[in-house]
Design a protein around this motif. Structure first.
Motif, PDB file in Angstrom:
ATOM      1  N   PHE A  47       0.856  -1.189   0.000  1.00 15.03           N
ATOM      2  CA  PHE A  47       0.000   0.000   0.000  1.00 15.03           C
ATOM      3  C   PHE A  47       0.891   1.237   0.000  1.00 15.03           C
ATOM      4  O   PHE A  47       1.835   1.337   0.793  1.00 15.03           O
ATOM      5  CB  PHE A  47      -0.916  -0.003   1.219  1.00 15.03           C
ATOM      6  N   MET A  48       0.569   2.185  -0.899  1.00 16.23           N
ATOM      7  CA  MET A  48       1.393   3.381  -1.040  1.00 16.23           C
ATOM      8  C   MET A  48       0.529   4.640  -0.909  1.00 16.23           C
ATOM      9  O   MET A  48      -0.662   4.630  -1.240  1.00 16.23           O
ATOM     10  CB  MET A  48       2.106   3.379  -2.391  1.00 16.23           C
ATOM     11  N   GLY A  50       1.180   8.753  -1.894  1.00 15.22           N
ATOM     12  CA  GLY A  50       2.100   9.756  -2.415  1.00 15.22           C
ATOM     13  C   GLY A  50       3.413   9.172  -2.886  1.00 15.22           C
ATOM     14  O   GLY A  50       4.448   9.837  -2.794  1.00 15.22           O
ATOM     15  N   GLY A  51       3.386   7.930  -3.379  1.00 18.74           N
ATOM     16  CA  GLY A  51       4.597   7.288  -3.874  1.00 18.74           C
ATOM     17  C   GLY A  51       5.473   6.687  -2.794  1.00 18.74           C
ATOM     18  O   GLY A  51       6.556   6.176  -3.092  1.00 18.74           O
ATOM     19  N   LYS A  52       5.018   6.722  -1.537  1.00 16.79           N
ATOM     20  CA  LYS A  52       5.788   6.166  -0.436  1.00 16.79           C
ATOM     21  C   LYS A  52       5.115   4.919   0.127  1.00 16.79           C
ATOM     22  O   LYS A  52       3.883   4.824   0.146  1.00 16.79           O
ATOM     23  CB  LYS A  52       5.959   7.207   0.675  1.00 16.79           C
ATOM     24  N   VAL A  53       5.934   4.000   0.584  1.00 21.12           N
ATOM     25  CA  VAL A  53       5.419   2.747   1.142  1.00 21.12           C
ATOM     26  C   VAL A  53       4.790   3.009   2.501  1.00 21.12           C
ATOM     27  O   VAL A  53       5.413   3.596   3.393  1.00 21.12           O
ATOM     28  CB  VAL A  53       6.555   1.713   1.279  1.00 21.12           C
ATOM     29  N   GLU A  54       3.520   2.563   2.671  1.00 28.00           N
ATOM     30  CA  GLU A  54       2.824   2.705   3.953  1.00 28.00           C
ATOM     31  C   GLU A  54       2.661   1.361   4.651  1.00 28.00           C
ATOM     32  O   GLU A  54       2.640   1.293   5.869  1.00 28.00           O
ATOM     33  CB  GLU A  54       1.442   3.334   3.730  1.00 28.00           C
ATOM     34  N   GLY A  55       2.584   0.286   3.888  1.00 26.87           N
ATOM     35  CA  GLY A  55       2.428  -1.037   4.500  1.00 26.87           C
ATOM     36  C   GLY A  55       2.658  -2.123   3.477  1.00 26.87           C
ATOM     37  O   GLY A  55       2.309  -1.975   2.302  1.00 26.87           O
ATOM     38  N   ILE A  56       3.261  -3.228   3.927  1.00 28.31           N
ATOM     39  CA  ILE A  56       3.552  -4.363   3.045  1.00 28.31           C
ATOM     40  C   ILE A  56       2.849  -5.591   3.608  1.00 28.31           C
ATOM     41  O   ILE A  56       3.014  -5.934   4.786  1.00 28.31           O
ATOM     42  CB  ILE A  56       5.068  -4.624   2.951  1.00 28.31           C
ATOM     43  N   PHE A  57       2.059  -6.257   2.772  1.00 32.29           N
ATOM     44  CA  PHE A  57       1.323  -7.450   3.179  1.00 32.29           C
ATOM     45  C   PHE A  57       1.843  -8.626   2.363  1.00 32.29           C
ATOM     46  O   PHE A  57       1.772  -8.620   1.130  1.00 32.29           O
ATOM     47  CB  PHE A  57      -0.176  -7.237   2.972  1.00 32.29           C
ATOM     48  N   GLN A  58       2.372  -9.639   3.065  1.00 30.56           N
ATOM     49  CA  GLN A  58       3.075 -10.734   2.399  1.00 30.56           C
ATOM     50  C   GLN A  58       2.370 -12.079   2.510  1.00 30.56           C
ATOM     51  O   GLN A  58       2.733 -13.008   1.788  1.00 30.56           O
ATOM     52  CB  GLN A  58       4.489 -10.858   2.989  1.00 30.56           C
ATOM     53  N   GLU A  59       1.392 -12.195   3.371  1.00 34.86           N
ATOM     54  CA  GLU A  59       0.690 -13.466   3.524  1.00 34.86           C
ATOM     55  C   GLU A  59      -0.443 -13.546   2.505  1.00 34.86           C
ATOM     56  O   GLU A  59      -1.266 -12.633   2.413  1.00 34.86           O
ATOM     57  CB  GLU A  59       0.134 -13.604   4.936  1.00 34.86           C
ATOM     58  N   ASP A  60      -0.450 -14.628   1.741  1.00 32.23           N
ATOM     59  CA  ASP A  60      -1.527 -14.758   0.758  1.00 32.23           C
ATOM     60  C   ASP A  60      -2.848 -15.036   1.476  1.00 32.23           C
ATOM     61  O   ASP A  60      -2.882 -15.626   2.568  1.00 32.23           O
ATOM     62  CB  ASP A  60      -1.214 -15.879  -0.241  1.00 32.23           C
ATOM     63  N   GLY A  61      -3.915 -14.590   0.852  1.00 33.29           N
ATOM     64  CA  GLY A  61      -5.244 -14.766   1.437  1.00 33.29           C
ATOM     65  C   GLY A  61      -6.178 -13.645   1.020  1.00 33.29           C
ATOM     66  O   GLY A  61      -5.870 -12.831   0.158  1.00 33.29           O
ATOM     67  N   GLU A  62      -7.348 -13.593   1.666  1.00 35.99           N
ATOM     68  CA  GLU A  62      -8.372 -12.587   1.375  1.00 35.99           C
ATOM     69  C   GLU A  62      -8.609 -11.759   2.634  1.00 35.99           C
ATOM     70  O   GLU A  62      -8.864 -12.296   3.709  1.00 35.99           O
ATOM     71  CB  GLU A  62      -9.663 -13.284   0.932  1.00 35.99           C
TER      72      GLU A  62
END
Length: 337
Positions: A47-48, A50-62
């Motif tokens: 999730f970004m 303004g072009g900056k990283v706000e959060g990274i989600f790495q687990e697959d799923g819904e």
């Protein structure tokens, strides 16, 4: 109603997934309450704002964006989401797998070598492996300006400098131009290190580089093959045997001509010579064993054994061939002792 349907999305997911796609951006659309985020195996969702990283989600799923994603993001950097007037989301989906790419030189590389003033024209081929390892750098250098990125884009960048790296590492430390395959591992290791520095600036890393083969022009390859096959020429007898056998197998010495007769005679003589040498070695070993035992050797009950002091003539009295202490002439078989 159609206007609102196009403006708001229920599902955030990688809609244009391809195996050869490195990343794809879900961009500039509003979502509504109840929207879901879908992450498939081998994907990360970033999730970004303004072009900056706000959060990274790495687990697959819904995931439910309102209840599972927003609360998490709200704790990061004071980031606030709200649904009062709709919410625009920018999500970068990244393929996490290791990519394998085949490469090959489009044109011969002229490697400087003293044997050829114009350089040795060499082609090569193999594979390299890479993957994304730095999301922040990837976004800053590429994803901030592109909606998607393909393996082919990386391949073009790599192959544009590969010829120079091949020339650098083949020429380094005086590699044997006629046996490059023996040094393929060292050459590949050096190229991999250089390529890793090149792609590191874009948030990726080279995880492997292999040289499968080096290819010479046909006339050079024929020369290499011929040279290797004639390395045995130091052993003249072995060289003659192999040459005659190859000639007979190829059909060049078939029939009853003079060439075939000569080949048969030479092979017969070579075989006789080997038999005589083996007999002489056996006789000498037996004599040495008796001397080592400290006893007096008795004449063997053999009518063909040498008589007298055992001296052998230096040349055969029958054919004149030089003799090196054998009981029988290696050329015509004449008894010499």
């Amino acid at each position: 109603m159609g206007f609102f349907k196009n403006q708001f999305a229920n599902v955030v997911e990688w809609e244009e997934f391809r195996d050869d796609m490195i990343f794809w951006k879900w961009n500039n659309r509003e979502i509504k309450k109840g929207s879901k985020l879908i992450i498939r195996a081998g994907q990360d969702a970033i999730f970004m704002n303004g072009g900056k990283v706000e959060g990274i989600f790495q687990e697959d799923g819904e995931y439910n964006i309102e209840s599972e994603i927003i609360p998490f993001l709200s704790t990061l950097k004071g980031f606030k989401f709200g649904f009062n007037s709709g919410m625009r989301v920018e999500v970068l989906f990244v393929n996490t797998k290791e990519f394998t790419v085949k490469w090959g030189t489009q044109n011969p590389i002229l490697i400087p070598t003293p044997q050829l003033p114009g350089g040795m024209p060499i082609r090569a081929n193999g594979t390299f492996n890479f993957k994304v390892n730095d999301y922040v750098t990837l976004i800053d250098r590429i994803a901030g300006m592109k909606e998607s990125y393909l393996v082919e884009d990386v391949k073009i960048r790599i192959t544009s400098i590969l010829d120079q790296l091949l020339m650098k590492w083949i020429s380094r430390e005086g590699k044997d131009m006629f046996n490059l395959q023996a040094n393929a591992s060292d050459i590949a290791k050096g190229i991999r290190e250089d390529l890793d520095m090149e792609v590191m600036a874009n948030g990726m890393t080279i995880t492997g580089f292999q040289v499968m083969s080096f290819n010479y022009p046909q006339e050079i390859q024929d020369m290499i093959t011929k040279t290797a096959s004639h390395e045995m020429i130091g052993n003249l007898q072995k060289y003659q045997q192999v040459s005659i056998t190859d000639a007979m197998a190829s059909g060049k010495l078939q029939g009853g001509g003079a060439a075939s007769d000569m080949a048969g005679m030479m092979m017969g003589m070579n075989m006789a010579n080997e038999m005589m040498k083996n007999m002489n070695q056996g006789s000498n070993q037996g004599a040495n064993s008796q001397s080592a035992a400290g006893g007096q050797s008795q004449p063997a009950n053999n009518p063909s054994a040498p008589q007298g002091d055992g001296a052998k003539p230096n040349f055969c009295p029958n054919c004149g061939a030089k003799n090196e202490g054998a009981n029988f002439c290696p050329n015509c078989g004449q008894k010499l002792g």
